[in-house]
Design a protein around this motif. Structure first.
Motif, PDB file in Angstrom:
ATOM      1  N   ILE A   1       0.678  -0.868  -0.486  1.00 34.89           N
ATOM      2  CA  ILE A   1      -0.164   0.123   0.052  1.00 34.89           C
ATOM      3  C   ILE A   1       0.980   1.320  -0.059  1.00 34.89           C
ATOM      4  CG2 ILE A   1      -0.316  -0.145   2.201  1.00 34.89           C
ATOM      5  CD1 ILE A   1      -3.152   1.056   2.143  1.00 34.89           C
ATOM      6  N   TYR A   2       0.243   1.850  -0.608  1.00 40.17           N
ATOM      7  CA  TYR A   2       1.316   3.434  -0.892  1.00 40.17           C
ATOM      8  C   TYR A   2       0.978   4.193  -1.162  1.00 40.17           C
ATOM      9  CZ  TYR A   2       4.289   6.356  -3.587  1.00 40.17           C
ATOM     10  OH  TYR A   2       5.621   7.728  -4.112  1.00 40.17           O
ATOM     11  N   ASP A   3       0.909   5.321  -0.209  1.00 41.73           N
ATOM     12  CA  ASP A   3       0.018   6.938   0.018  1.00 41.73           C
ATOM     13  C   ASP A   3       1.206   8.092  -0.268  1.00 41.73           C
ATOM     14  OD1 ASP A   3      -1.309   8.929   0.615  1.00 41.73           O
ATOM     15  OD2 ASP A   3      -1.459   8.239   2.763  1.00 41.73           O
ATOM     16  N   ASP A   4       1.386   8.671  -0.666  1.00 42.47           N
ATOM     17  CA  ASP A   4       2.013  10.288  -1.344  1.00 42.47           C
ATOM     18  C   ASP A   4       3.719   9.599  -1.140  1.00 42.47           C
ATOM     19  OD1 ASP A   4       2.927  11.998  -1.939  1.00 42.47           O
ATOM     20  OD2 ASP A   4       1.730  12.971  -0.375  1.00 42.47           O
ATOM     21  N   GLY A   5       4.501   9.012  -1.467  1.00 43.66           N
ATOM     22  CA  GLY A   5       5.462   8.633  -0.605  1.00 43.66           C
ATOM     23  C   GLY A   5       6.158   7.669   0.413  1.00 43.66           C
ATOM     24  N   VAL A   6       4.497   7.279   0.521  1.00 43.90           N
ATOM     25  CA  VAL A   6       5.344   6.063   1.473  1.00 43.90           C
ATOM     26  C   VAL A   6       4.658   5.020   1.048  1.00 43.90           C
ATOM     27  CG1 VAL A   6       4.357   5.755   5.099  1.00 43.90           C
ATOM     28  CG2 VAL A   6       4.903   8.024   3.590  1.00 43.90           C
TER      29      VAL A   6
END
Length: 210
Positions: free
Chosen positions: A41-46
């Motif tokens: 799971i990827y959220d704006d750089g994380v």
């Protein structure tokens, strides 16, 4: 004498990476997908990489069974997405939920492979998060346009519905207004002891409600 608090249950193992651009995330995902059964799971750089343990998998599969019973008994249509990767590069977000479903928008997506550049997001997404996650999943799925989001932490079921771009918690699912939260809790409690009899009894109960 001070007693130590009981250990918190563990349902997932997680590792997080920060300050990754989209291309680096996709490279890591491609490399590890070939070697592990982890979810990404990827959220704006994380980037958070999750490996599910037995407690997590049992709840996820039983909640899926609960949904499938509801769909069949209510005569609804369904396209099951499972943990299919939901990529939105334009939003710098990507997710592999425990379960995703098209129900209200079934007719729009039934005959082809999903492409989120032109297709709507799944109508219902389910996540089991027993162990802490660093990702703000409410914000992530809301930004993707998932209209209904179920979260279960091993004890509490939250029904979150998208209203003006943010999630609002509801007592009942708008997709399945016939059932209350107690119905899922009772089903899970029974299914953890005997999955087959729990399904048989729940199907009988559903028939009696209609």
């Amino acid at each position: 004498m001070l007693l130590e608090p009981p250990p918190k249950p563990i349902g997932e193992k997680r590792i997080a990476f920060r300050d990754l651009d989209w291309q680096s995330f996709k490279q890591i995902q491609q490399l590890l997908t070939e070697r592990t059964r982890a979810r990404f799971i990827y959220d704006d750089g994380v980037l958070e990489i999750t490996t599910s343990l037995e407690r997590h998998e049992r709840y996820a599969r039983l909640i899926e069974r609960f949904i499938l019973i509801l769909v069949v008994e209510l005569g609804m249509k369904l396209k099951t997405m499972g943990s299919t990767t939901l990529d939105r590069e334009d939003l710098l977000k990507s997710a592999e939920p425990d379960n995703g479903y098209y129900i209200q928008n079934y007719a729009l997506v039934a005959d082809h492979e999903i492409n989120l550049e032109r297709d709507p997001a799944p109508d219902l997404v389910v996540e089991v998060d027993i162990t802490h996650t660093d990702i703000n999943k409410n914000r992530l799925y809301a930004s993707m346009g998932v209209s209904e989001f179920w979260r279960f932490n091993g004890q509490e079921w939250k029904i979150l519905c998208l209203v003006d771009g943010v999630y609002v918690e509801r007592d009942r699912s708008p997709t399945f207004p016939l059932v209350a939260k107690t119905d899922l809790y009772q089903f899970l409690e029974a299914a953890l002891l005997d999955e087959v009899s729990a399904e048989v009894n729940f199907r009988q109960w559903m028939k009696q409600q209609q």
